[in-house]
Design a protein around this motif. Structure first.
Motif, PDB file in Angstrom:
ATOM      1  N   SER A 124      -5.098   3.656  10.760  1.00  0.00           N
ATOM      2  CA  SER A 124      -4.894   2.498   9.885  1.00  0.00           C
ATOM      3  C   SER A 124      -4.507   1.309  10.745  1.00  0.00           C
ATOM      4  O   SER A 124      -4.308   1.448  11.946  1.00  0.00           O
ATOM      5  N   GLY A 125      -4.385   0.140  10.111  1.00  0.00           N
ATOM      6  CA  GLY A 125      -4.010  -1.065  10.857  1.00  0.00           C
ATOM      7  C   GLY A 125      -5.245  -1.911  11.176  1.00  0.00           C
ATOM      8  O   GLY A 125      -6.360  -1.573  10.773  1.00  0.00           O
ATOM      9  N   PRO A 126      -5.026  -3.026  11.914  1.00  0.00           N
ATOM     10  CA  PRO A 126      -6.121  -3.980  12.155  1.00  0.00           C
ATOM     11  C   PRO A 126      -7.408  -3.343  12.695  1.00  0.00           C
ATOM     12  O   PRO A 126      -8.499  -3.848  12.437  1.00  0.00           O
ATOM     13  N   ALA A 169       0.835  -1.215   0.000  1.00  0.00           N
ATOM     14  CA  ALA A 169       0.000   0.000   0.000  1.00  0.00           C
ATOM     15  C   ALA A 169       0.864   1.257   0.000  1.00  0.00           C
ATOM     16  O   ALA A 169       1.958   1.293   0.572  1.00  0.00           O
ATOM     17  N   SER A 170       0.332   2.281  -0.620  1.00  0.00           N
ATOM     18  CA  SER A 170       1.057   3.558  -0.708  1.00  0.00           C
ATOM     19  C   SER A 170       1.353   4.138   0.675  1.00  0.00           C
ATOM     20  O   SER A 170       0.495   4.160   1.556  1.00  0.00           O
ATOM     21  N   GLY A 171       2.582   4.596   0.839  1.00  0.00           N
ATOM     22  CA  GLY A 171       2.969   5.263   2.085  1.00  0.00           C
ATOM     23  C   GLY A 171       3.598   4.326   3.092  1.00  0.00           C
ATOM     24  O   GLY A 171       4.206   4.769   4.058  1.00  0.00           O
ATOM     25  N   CYS A 182       3.383   3.065  -5.005  1.00  0.00           N
ATOM     26  CA  CYS A 182       4.492   3.892  -4.499  1.00  0.00           C
ATOM     27  C   CYS A 182       3.979   5.025  -3.617  1.00  0.00           C
ATOM     28  O   CYS A 182       2.783   5.335  -3.594  1.00  0.00           O
ATOM     29  N   LYS A 183       4.908   5.665  -2.893  1.00  0.00           N
ATOM     30  CA  LYS A 183       4.544   6.769  -2.002  1.00  0.00           C
ATOM     31  C   LYS A 183       3.786   7.845  -2.792  1.00  0.00           C
ATOM     32  O   LYS A 183       4.177   8.193  -3.914  1.00  0.00           O
ATOM     33  N   GLY A 184       2.737   8.381  -2.196  1.00  0.00           N
ATOM     34  CA  GLY A 184       1.934   9.436  -2.818  1.00  0.00           C
ATOM     35  C   GLY A 184       2.826  10.581  -3.290  1.00  0.00           C
ATOM     36  O   GLY A 184       3.668  11.076  -2.533  1.00  0.00           O
ATOM     37  N   VAL A 233      -8.934   4.783  -8.756  1.00  0.00           N
ATOM     38  CA  VAL A 233      -9.240   5.908  -7.862  1.00  0.00           C
ATOM     39  C   VAL A 233      -9.363   5.356  -6.442  1.00  0.00           C
ATOM     40  O   VAL A 233     -10.093   4.387  -6.199  1.00  0.00           O
ATOM     41  N   LYS A 234      -8.598   5.950  -5.527  1.00  0.00           N
ATOM     42  CA  LYS A 234      -8.557   5.470  -4.137  1.00  0.00           C
ATOM     43  C   LYS A 234      -9.534   6.264  -3.281  1.00  0.00           C
ATOM     44  O   LYS A 234      -9.405   7.494  -3.149  1.00  0.00           O
ATOM     45  N   LEU A 235     -10.483   5.572  -2.686  1.00  0.00           N
ATOM     46  CA  LEU A 235     -11.583   6.252  -1.996  1.00  0.00           C
ATOM     47  C   LEU A 235     -11.310   6.463  -0.504  1.00  0.00           C
ATOM     48  O   LEU A 235     -10.663   5.650   0.156  1.00  0.00           O
ATOM     49  N   GLY A 265      -0.577  -2.400   4.186  1.00  0.00           N
ATOM     50  CA  GLY A 265       0.156  -1.200   4.588  1.00  0.00           C
ATOM     51  C   GLY A 265       0.761  -1.334   5.969  1.00  0.00           C
ATOM     52  O   GLY A 265       1.845  -1.916   6.159  1.00  0.00           O
ATOM     53  N   THR A 266       0.032  -0.859   6.979  1.00  0.00           N
ATOM     54  CA  THR A 266       0.541  -0.748   8.348  1.00  0.00           C
ATOM     55  C   THR A 266       1.126  -2.061   8.887  1.00  0.00           C
ATOM     56  O   THR A 266       2.096  -2.034   9.658  1.00  0.00           O
ATOM     57  N   ALA A 267       0.565  -3.191   8.497  1.00  0.00           N
ATOM     58  CA  ALA A 267       1.043  -4.483   9.018  1.00  0.00           C
ATOM     59  C   ALA A 267       2.534  -4.678   8.734  1.00  0.00           C
ATOM     60  O   ALA A 267       3.223  -5.388   9.466  1.00  0.00           O
ATOM     61  N   GLY A 282      -6.927  -1.885   4.116  1.00  0.00           N
ATOM     62  CA  GLY A 282      -7.346  -1.337   5.399  1.00  0.00           C
ATOM     63  C   GLY A 282      -7.236  -2.438   6.433  1.00  0.00           C
ATOM     64  O   GLY A 282      -8.131  -3.281   6.552  1.00  0.00           O
ATOM     65  N   GLY A 283      -6.093  -2.492   7.114  1.00  0.00           N
ATOM     66  CA  GLY A 283      -5.938  -3.429   8.219  1.00  0.00           C
ATOM     67  C   GLY A 283      -5.609  -4.855   7.838  1.00  0.00           C
ATOM     68  O   GLY A 283      -5.548  -5.723   8.712  1.00  0.00           O
ATOM     69  N   VAL A 284      -5.364  -5.131   6.568  1.00  0.00           N
ATOM     70  CA  VAL A 284      -5.029  -6.516   6.188  1.00  0.00           C
ATOM     71  C   VAL A 284      -3.676  -6.873   6.807  1.00  0.00           C
ATOM     72  O   VAL A 284      -2.683  -6.176   6.588  1.00  0.00           O
TER      73      VAL A 284
END
Ligand SMILES: Cc1cc2nc3c(=O)[nH]c(=O)nc-3n(C[C@H](O)[C@H](O)[C@H](O)COP(=O)(O)O)c2cc1C
Length: 304
Positions: free
Chosen positions: A215-217, A20-22, A44-46, A163-165, A264-266, A242-244
């Motif tokens: 973000s995260g679980p 995930a981006s970021g 990639c990073k935004g 498009v990322k919502l 992402g966060t994981a 989102g939290g995967v």
């Protein structure tokens, strides 16, 4: 076709697991741990038109089962990315998604145009960024402004457009339909949920920006619900995130309606998470006797 291969907007991914981006920069740091070409893709990073130094620190706060961040799109600007980062990541054997943000439609389109001329595989438009011309509200929080920015970007974008919502809306299905009608090839959801923490000793918000994105679980069930809702309202593919944090989460996200997932966060607690997810998903697909993982997409049987 291999068990895990998926195709989104005409682009083939060797597996449905995307950074995930970021959370992954441009992949260089992770590539020291394992070849990033093992991933289906990297968002990639935004990137914005000009260099951004982001928000002042502190800009990360821990929360139970997640983090709040107010990084504020720190990035070196599109020209630097095109010269130094993109040529490197394009050689790593993974689908490269260039994530774009901007504070005005003009700035966003100018950045997309530049990526459109490059060899990037796809463009992911982040519409959660504050729109300075509309008093700081993000493009993505109302259907009209989400549609307007997608329409203008579509005109200049020659690449497949995701498009990322934003989840910070009352009806995400309405925004998804508006964006689809303006020519988005795919959707990704969710971005972070706006949150806040306050230090009880100083009585100051922990983040210097006061608020940040969760973000995260902690956000996973919200993301699954939103993917499931959007899946029933659009025809274009959805990338769920989102939290995967595990292969089981990845399977759940696909059952809700995702054609691929992002992590992402994981990866901040375990950088090998995406590889573990790929292995776990492959074993699950074999055990279930499926011929391809895309048979999971939207296969959840909702109660009447
Ligand atoms: C530190 C940090 C930076 C992020 N930067 C971006 C960004 O530049 N562009 C973007 O579209 N999303 C960005 N995100 C959002 C993530 O890509 C993702 O949508 C969100 O964190 C939910 O997924 P996760 O729970 O797996 O992290 C960022 C998230 C974090 C935690």
């Amino acid at each position: 076709m291999s068990l895990l291969q998926v195709t989104i907007a005409g682009v083939d991914f060797k597996n449905p697991v995307i950074a995930a981006s970021g959370a992954y920069g441009f992949g260089r740091e992770y590539n020291r741990l394992y070849p990033i070409g093992k991933l289906g893709g990297v968002s990639c990073k935004g990137t914005t038109l000009h260099t951004r130094s982001g928000n002042p620190a502190p800009r990360i706060a821990e929360t139970p089962s997640g983090i709040l961040n107010s990084v504020g799109l720190e990035n070196p600007g599109v020209d630097h990315v095109l010269e130094f980062d993109l040529p490197w990541i394009l050689k790593q054997g993974t689908v490269v998604i260039s994530n774009v943000a901007g504070s005005t439609v003009e700035e966003t389109c100018a950045t997309v145009e530049k990526f459109s001329e490059s060899k990037t595989d796809m463009i992911e438009l982040n519409i959660s960024c504050p729109n300075v011309k509309q008093g700081g509200a993000a493009f993505g929080v109302c259907a009209d402004s989400a549609a307007a920015v997608t329409r203008e970007v579509r005109r200049v974008c020659k690449k497949p457009l995701i498009v990322k919502l934003s989840p910070n809306v009352a009806d995400i299905g309405e925004i998804a339909k508006a964006v689809e009608a303006e020519g988005a090839d795919a959707l990704s959801l969710i971005n972070t949920l706006t949150g806040m923490r306050i230090d009880i000793k100083t009585r100051r918000p922990i983040l210097r920006n006061n608020t940040g994105g969760l973000s995260g679980p902690a956000v996973f069930p919200v993301a699954v619900r939103m993917v499931s809702e959007v899946y029933r309202q659009v025809q274009i593919p959805i990338i769920g995130l989102g939290g995967v944090a595990s292969w089981q989460d990845g399977v759940e996200m696909m059952l809700a309606g995702a054609s691929a997932i992002q992590v992402g966060t994981a990866m901040f607690t375990d950088p090998f998470t995406p590889l573990k997810i790929i292995d776990g998903m492959e074993e699950y697909v074999r055990e279930q006797g499926l011929s391809n993982i895309s048979e999971l997409t939207g296969a959840a049987k909702l109660w009447e």
